[in-house]
Design an enzyme around this catalytic site. Structure first.
Site, PDB file in Angstrom:
ATOM      1  N   LYS A 190      21.458   4.818 -15.676  1.00  0.00           N
ATOM      2  CA  LYS A 190      20.882   6.143 -15.439  1.00  0.00           C
ATOM      3  C   LYS A 190      20.803   6.977 -16.712  1.00  0.00           C
ATOM      4  O   LYS A 190      19.925   7.815 -16.846  1.00  0.00           O
ATOM      5  CB  LYS A 190      21.684   6.889 -14.373  1.00  0.00           C
ATOM      6  CG  LYS A 190      21.417   6.405 -12.963  1.00  0.00           C
ATOM      7  CD  LYS A 190      21.928   7.406 -11.954  1.00  0.00           C
ATOM      8  CE  LYS A 190      21.633   6.982 -10.527  1.00  0.00           C
ATOM      9  NZ  LYS A 190      22.264   7.867  -9.547  1.00  0.00           N
TER      10      LYS A 190
ATOM     11  N   LYS B 290      16.879  -4.673  -7.670  1.00  0.00           N
ATOM     12  CA  LYS B 290      17.193  -4.257  -6.296  1.00  0.00           C
ATOM     13  C   LYS B 290      16.205  -3.194  -5.810  1.00  0.00           C
ATOM     14  O   LYS B 290      15.649  -2.433  -6.611  1.00  0.00           O
ATOM     15  CB  LYS B 290      18.644  -3.784  -6.183  1.00  0.00           C
ATOM     16  CG  LYS B 290      18.908  -2.452  -6.805  1.00  0.00           C
ATOM     17  CD  LYS B 290      20.228  -1.857  -6.328  1.00  0.00           C
ATOM     18  CE  LYS B 290      20.263  -0.421  -6.800  1.00  0.00           C
ATOM     19  NZ  LYS B 290      21.150   0.476  -6.170  1.00  0.00           N
TER      20      LYS B 290
ATOM     21  N   LYS C 291      15.592   3.732  -4.549  1.00  0.00           N
ATOM     22  CA  LYS C 291      14.883   4.987  -4.294  1.00  0.00           C
ATOM     23  C   LYS C 291      14.062   5.414  -5.497  1.00  0.00           C
ATOM     24  O   LYS C 291      13.092   6.137  -5.368  1.00  0.00           O
ATOM     25  CB  LYS C 291      15.891   6.102  -4.011  1.00  0.00           C
ATOM     26  CG  LYS C 291      16.576   6.011  -2.680  1.00  0.00           C
ATOM     27  CD  LYS C 291      17.600   7.140  -2.621  1.00  0.00           C
ATOM     28  CE  LYS C 291      18.512   7.010  -1.440  1.00  0.00           C
ATOM     29  NZ  LYS C 291      19.798   7.649  -1.686  1.00  0.00           N
TER      30      LYS C 291
HETATM   31  P1  AMP Z   1      21.818   5.024  -2.925  1.00  0.00           P
HETATM   32  O1  AMP Z   1      20.425   4.715  -2.512  1.00  0.00           O
HETATM   33  O2  AMP Z   1      22.092   4.625  -4.336  1.00  0.00           O
HETATM   34  O3  AMP Z   1      22.249   6.424  -2.593  1.00  0.00           O
HETATM   35  O4  AMP Z   1      22.743   4.055  -2.051  1.00  0.00           O
HETATM   36  C1  AMP Z   1      23.261   4.353  -0.776  1.00  0.00           C
HETATM   37  C2  AMP Z   1      23.918   3.140  -0.157  1.00  0.00           C
HETATM   38  O5  AMP Z   1      22.956   2.097   0.081  1.00  0.00           O
HETATM   39  C3  AMP Z   1      25.003   2.495  -1.054  1.00  0.00           C
HETATM   40  O6  AMP Z   1      26.030   1.974  -0.219  1.00  0.00           O
HETATM   41  C4  AMP Z   1      24.256   1.385  -1.733  1.00  0.00           C
HETATM   42  O7  AMP Z   1      25.115   0.352  -2.148  1.00  0.00           O
HETATM   43  C5  AMP Z   1      23.322   0.918  -0.617  1.00  0.00           C
HETATM   44  N1  AMP Z   1      22.099   0.324  -1.191  1.00  0.00           N
HETATM   45  C6  AMP Z   1      21.194   0.953  -1.993  1.00  0.00           C
HETATM   46  N2  AMP Z   1      20.204   0.110  -2.348  1.00  0.00           N
HETATM   47  C7  AMP Z   1      20.488  -1.076  -1.758  1.00  0.00           C
HETATM   48  C8  AMP Z   1      19.839  -2.347  -1.752  1.00  0.00           C
HETATM   49  N3  AMP Z   1      18.712  -2.551  -2.414  1.00  0.00           N
HETATM   50  N4  AMP Z   1      20.419  -3.347  -1.052  1.00  0.00           N
HETATM   51  C9  AMP Z   1      21.572  -3.160  -0.359  1.00  0.00           C
HETATM   52  N5  AMP Z   1      22.235  -1.983  -0.326  1.00  0.00           N
HETATM   53  C10 AMP Z   1      21.712  -0.944  -1.016  1.00  0.00           C
END
Ligand code: AMP
Ligand code: TRP
Length: 333
Positions: free
Chosen positions: A112, A192, A195
């Site tokens: 980031k 991965k 967002k």
């Molecule tokens: P974030 O989108 O970074 O706020 O992630 C929120 C939750 O979703 C966290 O527990 C991440 O580990 C999970 N997460 C985000 N992107 C993925 C993905 N591509 N695959 C699996 N889990 C994800």
């Protein structure tokens, strides 16, 4: 006494099927068996620039999506991080024992800090996350693979504190579902699903329309070898050698409630196009159910606010017990 489960998602960008499969669907299962606390981590979200009006709306959107995805306020507590000031208080205290070098090694920080303008909040992000978790004497943290390193740091900080000041925090463990820990981008299966992906075709959002879902699945990267679906049934091999198609099968399995092998068996004699048609239909069907509930909940903002108020009161009360101990141990009045 039942185990305490804590997790959270940032109200930035759009929630996607990676969030749903990797995190929220695990929470839904855990809430029947544990004391579950789910947070909307808006203080984390502001470590990168946010439009204030949009952020306010996103917080409610994420709360409504938690409920629409199956988090039941009778079984779980849902609250907004910034409504409980104990989180930032404990973060400050933990900052004083957090090793600089270890924070510098955090993968998310490294990624980031090149994408965004550096700021101390972004660097300190994992210490705030540790505070979220440790305030509730959490046993288990259900997350996707990318958060494992932050939970290791959380454990290290808890151990350090306990050693220096006496037993205060429970050491939490991450709960990561092996098969679905990393849902990949539909356009770049080596990265991965995220967002903040610049390519909107890579990510299927929970609130995407039928047309968007169809288009994204249709354009998803598969494989130059047309026989992969027929030839290979082993997940590990697929995810290493044929990640595009392996990822689509993982998504199919998750939404069907199958394991990888069963998803493969059901699709192994199909062309990529037929498999994709089936996947798109499945996603449209399952996401429509969530979207219908979402719209109902989002339109009844009073009821949503009541759930968040109850969650906040609960969070304040529970976290204050830990924070009181911390203050005593450290010598704060
Ligand atoms: P974030 O989108 O970074 O706020 O992630 C929120 C939750 O979703 C966290 O527990 C991440 O580990 C999970 N997460 C985000 N992107 C993925 C993905 N591509 N695959 C699996 N889990 C994800
Ligand atoms: N850092 C997590 C993410 O980016 C979100 C988060 C903040 C979180 N606090 C948490 C996750 C506490 C689990 C527990 O996805």
């Amino acid at each position: 006494m039942s185990k305490v489960v804590f997790s959270g998602i940032q109200p930035s960008g759009n929630l996607h099927i990676g969030n749903y499969i990797g995190a929220i669907s695990q929470w839904v299962k855990l809430q029947d068996l544990t004391e579950s606390i789910f947070c909307i981590v808006d203080l984390h979200a502001i470590t990168v620039p946010q439009d204030p009006k949009v952020l306010r709306d996103k917080v409610l959107e994420v709360a409504a999506l938690y409920l629409a995805c199956g988090i039941d306020p009778k079984k779980s507590h849902i609250f907004i991080q910034s409504e409980n000031p104990n989180h930032s208080y404990l973060a400050w205290v933990l900052n004083t024992i957090a090793p600089f070098g270890q924070l510098e090694r955090m993968t998310q920080w490294k990624e980031k800090s090149v994408k965004h303008e550096e700021n101390a909040g972004l660097f300190d992000y994992p210490v705030l996350m540790a505070s979220d978790i440790l305030l509730y004497q959490t046993d288990e943290v259900p997350v996707g693979e990318d958060q494992k390193q932050h939970i290791e740091l959380t454990r290290d900080l808890a151990e350090r504190f306990n050693k220096r000041f006496g037993e205060t925090f429970k050491l939490p463990v991450p709960v990561i579902q092996k098969e679905t820990a990393r849902i990949m981008s539909l356009q770049n299966p080596a990265a991965k699903m995220s967002k903040s992906d610049n390519d909107p075709l890579g990510t299927i959002n929970i609130l995407d329309t039928e047309e968007q879902i169809r288009e994204k699945v249709k354009k998803a990267v598969t494989d130059s070898d047309p026989s992969v679906l027929k030839m290979h049934e082993h997940m590990n091999f697929m995810m290493e050698e044929h990640q595009g198609i392996g990822n689509l099968l993982t998504i199919y399995a998750a939404f069907k409630g199958y394991n990888f092998h069963d998803a493969w068996k059901e699709n192994s004699d199909k062309s990529y196009q037929d498999f994709k048609d089936g996947l798109a239909n499945l996603l449209i069907f399952e996401l429509a159910k969530i979207q219908k509930r979402y719209n109902e909940i989002r339109n009844g903002e009073k009821a949503l606010r009541k759930i968040l108020d109850e969650g906040r009161n609960y969070a304040l009360e529970k976290s204050s017990v830990t924070l009181r101990k911390v203050k005593e141990k450290v010598g704060l009045i």
